[in-house]
Design a protein around this motif. Structure first.
Motif, PDB file in Angstrom:
ATOM      1  N   ALA A 160       0.844  -1.193   0.000  1.00 30.62           N
ATOM      2  CA  ALA A 160       0.000   0.000   0.000  1.00 30.62           C
ATOM      3  C   ALA A 160       0.878   1.241   0.000  1.00 30.62           C
ATOM      4  O   ALA A 160       2.047   1.186   0.392  1.00 30.62           O
ATOM      5  N   TRP A 161       0.303   2.358  -0.453  1.00 27.53           N
ATOM      6  CA  TRP A 161       1.045   3.623  -0.433  1.00 27.53           C
ATOM      7  C   TRP A 161       0.077   4.783  -0.292  1.00 27.53           C
ATOM      8  O   TRP A 161      -1.108   4.667  -0.563  1.00 27.53           O
ATOM      9  N   SER A 162       0.619   5.891   0.161  1.00 27.91           N
ATOM     10  CA  SER A 162      -0.170   7.118   0.293  1.00 27.91           C
ATOM     11  C   SER A 162       0.748   8.310   0.042  1.00 27.91           C
ATOM     12  O   SER A 162       1.963   8.172  -0.046  1.00 27.91           O
ATOM     13  N   TYR A 163       0.127   9.455  -0.062  1.00 21.65           N
ATOM     14  CA  TYR A 163       0.847  10.717  -0.209  1.00 21.65           C
ATOM     15  C   TYR A 163       0.433  11.606   0.962  1.00 21.65           C
ATOM     16  O   TYR A 163      -0.593  12.287   0.894  1.00 21.65           O
ATOM     17  N   PRO A 164       1.205  11.582   2.050  1.00 18.12           N
ATOM     18  CA  PRO A 164       0.829  12.349   3.239  1.00 18.12           C
ATOM     19  C   PRO A 164       0.735  13.853   2.993  1.00 18.12           C
ATOM     20  O   PRO A 164      -0.130  14.522   3.546  1.00 18.12           O
ATOM     21  N   THR A 165       1.638  14.366   2.149  1.00 15.78           N
ATOM     22  CA  THR A 165       1.668  15.797   1.857  1.00 15.78           C
ATOM     23  C   THR A 165       1.858  15.988   0.352  1.00 15.78           C
ATOM     24  O   THR A 165       2.975  16.210  -0.116  1.00 15.78           O
ATOM     25  N   PRO A 166       0.769  15.888  -0.418  1.00 15.51           N
ATOM     26  CA  PRO A 166       0.906  16.040  -1.872  1.00 15.51           C
ATOM     27  C   PRO A 166       1.440  17.422  -2.247  1.00 15.51           C
ATOM     28  O   PRO A 166       1.283  18.389  -1.502  1.00 15.51           O
ATOM     29  N   TYR A 167       2.084  17.464  -3.405  1.00 16.99           N
ATOM     30  CA  TYR A 167       2.576  18.738  -3.927  1.00 16.99           C
ATOM     31  C   TYR A 167       1.430  19.731  -4.120  1.00 16.99           C
ATOM     32  O   TYR A 167       0.285  19.339  -4.365  1.00 16.99           O
TER      33      TYR A 167
END
Length: 100
Positions: free
Chosen positions: A68-75
Motif C-alpha cells: 500500500a502507499w499514500s501521499y501524506p503531503t501532496p505537492y
C-alpha cells in the motif's frame, strides 16, 4: 468497496468516499484497519503527486512488503489536478483485491 489480501479486509468504504487516480482506488485514512499496516522505508516520489509513504501489510504471521502507499503531503496543485484533496488516502498494489 473493500480492499482484501488473502481474505483479510484491509480497508472498507463507500465507493463515493474513494478517489480514483491513475487507475488506482485510494481509500480514506479512516477506512483502514490500521493495526494491519506498518510503515516501510521504500522511497518513491511521483513527479506531480509528491513523496509517497509505502506501507507493509501484516496478514496473520506474514508481512507483505509495500502493498500500500499514500501521499501524506501532496505537492501544491496535485489536489486540484485530481479534483479532491487525497492527502493520506491509501492505494493498494494490484495483488490486493479492490472490489465492491
Amino acid at each position: 468497496m473493500k480492499a482484501t489480501l488473502n481474505d483479510t479486509v484491509l480497508a472498507e468504504a463507500e465507493q463515493d468516499d474513494l478517489i480514483k487516480i491513475e487507475g488506482n482506488w485510494y481509500f480514506p485514512p479512516a477506512s483502514l484497519k490500521k493495526e494491519l499496516f506498518e510503515s516501510s522505508d521504500t522511497p518513491y516520489t511521483c513527479p506531480w503527486k509528491g513523496e509517497a509513504q509505502y506501507w507493509n501489510v501484516r496478514v496473520g504471521d506474514d508481512v507483505h512488503a509495500d502493498k500500500a502507499w499514500s501521499y501524506p503531503t501532496p505537492y501544491d496543485g496535485a489536489a486540484s489536478r485530481v479534483g479532491k484533496d487525497f492527502a493520506g488516502y491509501v492505494a493498494f498494489d494490484p495483488s490486493v483485491t479492490v472490489a465492491p
